[in-house]
Design a protein around this motif. Structure first.
Motif, short mmCIF file in Angstrom:
data_model
loop_
_atom_site.label_atom_id
_atom_site.label_comp_id
_atom_site.label_asym_id
_atom_site.label_seq_id
_atom_site.Cartn_x
_atom_site.Cartn_y
_atom_site.Cartn_z
N ILE A 21 0.84 -1.21 0.00
CA ILE A 21 0.00 0.00 0.00
C ILE A 21 0.87 1.25 0.00
O ILE A 21 0.61 2.21 -0.73
CB ILE A 21 -0.97 -0.01 1.20
CG1 ILE A 21 -2.03 -1.09 1.00
CG2 ILE A 21 -1.63 1.35 1.39
CD1 ILE A 21 -2.91 -1.33 2.21
N GLU A 22 1.90 1.25 0.80
CA GLU A 22 2.79 2.41 0.85
C GLU A 22 3.53 2.60 -0.48
O GLU A 22 3.69 3.72 -0.96
CB GLU A 22 3.80 2.26 1.99
CG GLU A 22 4.61 3.52 2.20
CD GLU A 22 5.51 3.42 3.41
OE1 GLU A 22 6.66 3.84 3.27
OE2 GLU A 22 5.07 2.93 4.45
N ILE A 24 2.51 1.67 -3.48
CA ILE A 24 1.57 2.12 -4.50
C ILE A 24 1.22 3.59 -4.30
O ILE A 24 1.10 4.35 -5.27
CB ILE A 24 0.30 1.24 -4.47
CG1 ILE A 24 0.63 -0.16 -4.99
CG2 ILE A 24 -0.83 1.86 -5.29
CD1 ILE A 24 -0.47 -1.17 -4.80
N SER A 25 1.09 4.04 -3.07
CA SER A 25 0.70 5.43 -2.81
C SER A 25 1.86 6.41 -2.88
O SER A 25 1.64 7.62 -2.92
CB SER A 25 0.02 5.53 -1.45
OG SER A 25 0.93 5.21 -0.42
N THR A 26 3.10 5.92 -2.91
CA THR A 26 4.26 6.81 -3.01
C THR A 26 4.44 7.26 -4.46
O THR A 26 4.42 6.44 -5.36
CB THR A 26 5.53 6.07 -2.54
OG1 THR A 26 5.35 5.67 -1.19
CG2 THR A 26 6.75 6.96 -2.64
#
Length: 131
Positions: A21-22, A24-26
């Motif tokens: 998740i981190e 992908i969101s970075t």
């Protein structure tokens, strides 16, 4: 053995999901060492180790990013460290200097034009009113 394996699997899946998740969101510009897509593939294919590597080295805000030297960012734009390295800043300075130079030249020409107009008015007043 199963008692130890189940918590290890849960921790591994948790780390993988969090890191995924981190990652992908970075933004891509903030990833380090490898491009963002490769990081995502590593996290998925090597769940625990890939997730831990992402958390330690993967992005600019990671735990070891500021302490580990030698790992240079390979993707995204690089940010200048000083103002004289920033081309956009230097261009803006040139634009400001050119604008100031144009303004000074315009002021000088206006003063010259006013002076000439005053001289012409003085000459025409002397021609109309001879003493």
């Amino acid at each position: 053995m199963p008692r130890l394996l189940i918590p290890l699997i849960i921790v591994s899946v948790g780390v993988m999901i969090y890191a995924l998740i981190e990652a992908i969101s970075t933004p891509s510009a903030r990833t380090r060492i490898m491009p963002k897509g490769i990081w995502i593939v590593v996290i998925i294919l090597v769940p625990l180790i890939g997730g831990v590597l992402w958390l330690l080295f993967g992005n600019e805000n990671s735990y070891l990013a500021s302490t580990v030297r030698g790992f240079q960012k390979t993707s995204g734009p690089t940010r200048p460290t000083t103002p004289d390295d920033d081309e956009e800043f230097l261009r803006s300075l040139d634009v400001q200097r050119n604008q100031k130079r144009r303004d000074e030249e315009l002021d000088r020409r206006e003063r010259e034009l006013r002076r000439r107009e005053e001289d012409l008015e003085d000459d025409s007043d002397e021609d109309q009113n001879p003493a």
